[in-house]
Design a protein around this motif. Structure first.
Motif, PDB file in Angstrom:
ATOM      1  N   GLN A  25       0.900  -1.351   0.137  1.00 48.42           N
ATOM      2  CA  GLN A  25       0.013   0.140   0.042  1.00 48.42           C
ATOM      3  C   GLN A  25       0.723   1.290   0.060  1.00 48.42           C
ATOM      4  OE1 GLN A  25      -2.782  -0.029   3.356  1.00 48.42           O
ATOM      5  NE2 GLN A  25      -4.510   0.156   1.745  1.00 48.42           N
ATOM      6  N   ALA A  26       1.817   1.297   0.633  1.00 50.19           N
ATOM      7  CA  ALA A  26       2.971   2.270   0.825  1.00 50.19           C
ATOM      8  C   ALA A  26       3.665   2.454  -0.510  1.00 50.19           C
ATOM      9  CB  ALA A  26       3.835   2.231   1.976  1.00 50.19           C
ATOM     10  N   GLY A  27       3.651   1.456  -1.512  1.00 52.19           N
ATOM     11  CA  GLY A  27       4.383   1.756  -2.651  1.00 52.19           C
ATOM     12  C   GLY A  27       5.611   0.972  -2.515  1.00 52.19           C
ATOM     13  N   TYR A  28       6.107   0.274  -1.525  1.00 58.46           N
ATOM     14  CA  TYR A  28       7.390  -0.517  -1.577  1.00 58.46           C
ATOM     15  C   TYR A  28       7.269  -1.939  -1.901  1.00 58.46           C
ATOM     16  CZ  TYR A  28       8.699   4.098   0.736  1.00 58.46           C
ATOM     17  OH  TYR A  28       8.796   4.993   1.096  1.00 58.46           O
ATOM     18  N   ARG A  29       8.099  -2.454  -2.478  1.00 60.24           N
ATOM     19  CA  ARG A  29       8.258  -4.161  -2.792  1.00 60.24           C
ATOM     20  C   ARG A  29       8.755  -4.828  -1.468  1.00 60.24           C
ATOM     21  NH1 ARG A  29       7.535  -5.254  -8.279  1.00 60.24           N
ATOM     22  NH2 ARG A  29       7.397  -3.656  -9.413  1.00 60.24           N
ATOM     23  N   PHE A  36      14.542 -15.487   5.109  1.00 58.94           N
ATOM     24  CA  PHE A  36      14.320 -14.042   5.483  1.00 58.94           C
ATOM     25  C   PHE A  36      13.286 -13.454   4.662  1.00 58.94           C
ATOM     26  CE2 PHE A  36      18.292 -15.059   7.864  1.00 58.94           C
ATOM     27  CZ  PHE A  36      18.267 -14.227   8.754  1.00 58.94           C
ATOM     28  N   GLY A  37      12.523 -12.632   5.260  1.00 58.94           N
ATOM     29  CA  GLY A  37      11.475 -11.565   4.675  1.00 58.94           C
ATOM     30  C   GLY A  37      11.927 -10.133   4.978  1.00 58.94           C
ATOM     31  N   PHE A  38      11.525  -9.264   4.033  1.00 59.99           N
ATOM     32  CA  PHE A  38      11.921  -7.815   4.319  1.00 59.99           C
ATOM     33  C   PHE A  38      10.915  -6.901   3.737  1.00 59.99           C
ATOM     34  CE2 PHE A  38      16.230  -9.738   4.198  1.00 59.99           C
ATOM     35  CZ  PHE A  38      16.892  -9.341   5.023  1.00 59.99           C
ATOM     36  N   SER A  39      10.358  -6.035   4.621  1.00 64.62           N
ATOM     37  CA  SER A  39       9.223  -5.284   3.943  1.00 64.62           C
ATOM     38  C   SER A  39       9.407  -3.758   4.787  1.00 64.62           C
ATOM     39  CB  SER A  39       7.781  -5.647   4.099  1.00 64.62           C
ATOM     40  OG  SER A  39       7.572  -5.780   5.547  1.00 64.62           O
ATOM     41  N   MET A 127      16.919  -4.133  -3.109  1.00 62.39           N
ATOM     42  CA  MET A 127      15.919  -3.353  -2.052  1.00 62.39           C
ATOM     43  C   MET A 127      16.337  -1.932  -1.527  1.00 62.39           C
ATOM     44  SD  MET A 127      15.315  -5.431   1.495  1.00 62.39           S
ATOM     45  CE  MET A 127      17.013  -5.884   1.717  1.00 62.39           C
ATOM     46  N   LEU A 128      17.714  -1.586  -1.572  1.00 60.07           N
ATOM     47  CA  LEU A 128      18.020  -0.163  -1.535  1.00 60.07           C
ATOM     48  C   LEU A 128      17.710   0.506  -2.529  1.00 60.07           C
ATOM     49  CD1 LEU A 128      20.080   1.657   0.032  1.00 60.07           C
ATOM     50  CD2 LEU A 128      21.983   0.817  -1.385  1.00 60.07           C
ATOM     51  N   ASP A 129      17.664   0.236  -3.715  1.00 59.79           N
ATOM     52  CA  ASP A 129      17.372   1.158  -4.876  1.00 59.79           C
ATOM     53  C   ASP A 129      15.571   1.168  -4.616  1.00 59.79           C
ATOM     54  OD1 ASP A 129      17.763   2.702  -7.004  1.00 59.79           O
ATOM     55  OD2 ASP A 129      16.804   1.125  -8.239  1.00 59.79           O
ATOM     56  N   ASP A 130      15.021   0.397  -4.503  1.00 65.94           N
ATOM     57  CA  ASP A 130      13.602   0.402  -4.348  1.00 65.94           C
ATOM     58  C   ASP A 130      12.984   1.187  -3.170  1.00 65.94           C
ATOM     59  OD1 ASP A 130      10.668  -0.656  -5.568  1.00 65.94           O
ATOM     60  OD2 ASP A 130      10.459  -1.311  -3.381  1.00 65.94           O
ATOM     61  N   TRP A 131      13.525   1.029  -2.051  1.00 65.40           N
ATOM     62  CA  TRP A 131      13.332   1.742  -0.895  1.00 65.40           C
ATOM     63  C   TRP A 131      13.839   3.016  -0.550  1.00 65.40           C
ATOM     64  CZ3 TRP A 131      13.472  -2.878   3.229  1.00 65.40           C
ATOM     65  CH2 TRP A 131      12.634  -3.798   2.841  1.00 65.40           C
ATOM     66  N   THR A 132      14.659   3.704  -1.212  1.00 66.00           N
ATOM     67  CA  THR A 132      15.221   5.015  -1.242  1.00 66.00           C
ATOM     68  C   THR A 132      14.630   5.732  -2.231  1.00 66.00           C
ATOM     69  OG1 THR A 132      17.475   3.966  -0.762  1.00 66.00           O
ATOM     70  CG2 THR A 132      17.468   6.223  -1.528  1.00 66.00           C
ATOM     71  N   ASN A 133      13.769   6.892  -1.354  1.00 66.99           N
ATOM     72  CA  ASN A 133      13.012   7.795  -2.286  1.00 66.99           C
ATOM     73  C   ASN A 133      13.783   8.754  -2.704  1.00 66.99           C
ATOM     74  OD1 ASN A 133      10.394   7.089  -1.504  1.00 66.99           O
ATOM     75  ND2 ASN A 133      10.643   7.335   0.615  1.00 66.99           N
ATOM     76  N   ALA A 134      13.118   9.523  -3.561  1.00 74.20           N
ATOM     77  CA  ALA A 134      13.829  10.863  -4.415  1.00 74.20           C
ATOM     78  C   ALA A 134      14.227  11.968  -3.266  1.00 74.20           C
ATOM     79  CB  ALA A 134      12.991  11.571  -5.227  1.00 74.20           C
ATOM     80  N   GLY A 135      15.479  12.290  -3.334  1.00 72.34           N
ATOM     81  CA  GLY A 135      15.879  13.429  -2.141  1.00 72.34           C
ATOM     82  C   GLY A 135      16.514  12.883  -1.056  1.00 72.34           C
TER      83      GLY A 135
END
Ligand code: PHB
Ligand code: FE
Length: 337
Positions: A25-29, A36-39, A127-135
């Protein structure tokens, strides 16, 4: 997802399969690695394994993840915090939860899995690329970056894949890592405007031209745009000079597999030093300019820098050291008084 793209490294590992789910829902994969699971959501990262789960602030997690990826899992142990982290076996990497935490160990709820380095590297990088926002720049000091929080908005691939400086001989030599200047996009940091910007004049005797070299390390460091990110600036066989500029808190707790030397070049850093395996407090070391410390091979440490400061980390890259130390053939401390 299969790791591909223009990165030749990624192409060579095209058969490495990163397990990635749909965006939440927050847009993160969501990502999976072994059991192991990461969200993540607006504020937090959630890590789960068969016998437990853990929650970490998203900014702290991304800053630790950034370093683990950029440093190729570093020397020994990278603790993201007191629970989750990695152990580098130089070819494979352990991912663990609770293994270096007395309470999790005693409850027998800790978990550890070993992965080929290309698989965990590709998973962490995705994961780093998907979870890091602009700015948000996980390498920047808190005062010099936007926020990590909120629902997913954009990305910052340029920052999270930035080149790590690793000289083959010394920065500034032909065909080696370049010096920093305004022209290379490295202005003097706001905290280092008093650092002299001259370079040494090197006058080699005839026959030695091209063999003698020097550069202004203080100028070089005054132009660093990142924090807590040692650069290899000179190499003499296994002796690596890895200076870095520090501000706020080292985002990992580093568990050593060899002795490391610290030389404080400017300002102050406070080091919390703990037993590597249990996390029991061992000492606090406050370093001022000119102070030298040797961190033993059986500790973990985390640094606190109240102001941006310059630190020289001196590493011994001898690949035999972890084995010699863990089997007792070498001591865990470098000097006996
Ligand atoms: C360390 O763990 O020794 C370390 C890591 C990053 C730094 C400084 C020291 O910037
Ligand atoms: Fe360290």
């Amino acid at each position: 997802m299969t790791a591909t793209g223009s990165d030749p490294n990624a192409q060579a590992q095209a058969q490495v399969r990163v397990r990635v789910g749909e965006a939440n829902q927050a847009g993160y994969r969501r990502f999976g690695l072994g059991e192991f699971g990461f969200s993540r959501d607006d504020y937090f990262v959630y890590v789960s394994w068969p016998t437990g789960s853990h929650v970490v602030s998203a900014d702290a997690f991304l800053k630790a993840l950034q370093r683990d990826v950029a440093w190729e899992f570093f020397y020994g142990i990278v603790n993201f915090d007191g629970v989750v982290g990695t152990v580098n076996h130089y070819g494979t990497v352990d991912l663990f939860a609770g293994r270096y935490n007395d309470a999790w160990r005693k409850a027998e709820l800790d978990h550890l899995e070993n992965f080929p380095t290309p698989l965990i590297r590709a998973t962490f990088a995705a994961m780093l690329d998907d979870w890091t926002n602009a700015g948000f720049d996980p390498f920047a000091s808190p005062d010099e970056t936007g926020t990590a929080f909120g629902p997913k908005h954009g990305s910052n691939t340029a920052a999270v894949t930035r080149h790590r400086v690793t000289a083959t001989r010394m920065v500034g030599l032909p065909n080696d890592e370049p010096l920093r200047s305004d022209q290379t996009g490295h202005p003097v940091n706001r905290q280092f405007t008093d650092v002299p910007q001259d370079e040494p004049i090197v006058q080699a005797q005839p026959g030695f031209q091209g063999l003698v070299h020097g550069f202004n390390l203080f100028k070089y460091l005054s132009r660093s745009d990142v924090t807590w990110n040692p650069s290899v600036v000179s190499v003499c066989r296994d002796s690596l000079y890895c200076p870095t500029t520090e501000e706020y808190i080292l985002p990992i707790i580093h568990g050593n597999d060899r002795v490391e030397w610290f030389l404080q070049l400017s300002d102050t850093i406070i080091w919390e030093v703990e037993d590597r395996d249990s996390g029991a407090v061992r000492s606090r070391v406050t370093m001022h300019p000119g102070d030298v410390a040797a961190m033993p091979a059986d500790i973990r440490h985390q640094g606190y820098a109240p102001k941006r400061s310059m630190l020289l980390v001196w590493e011994n890259a001898d690949t035999n050291l972890p084995h010699l130390i863990s089997t007792g053939q070498l001591p865990t401390n470098p000097i006996d008084y």
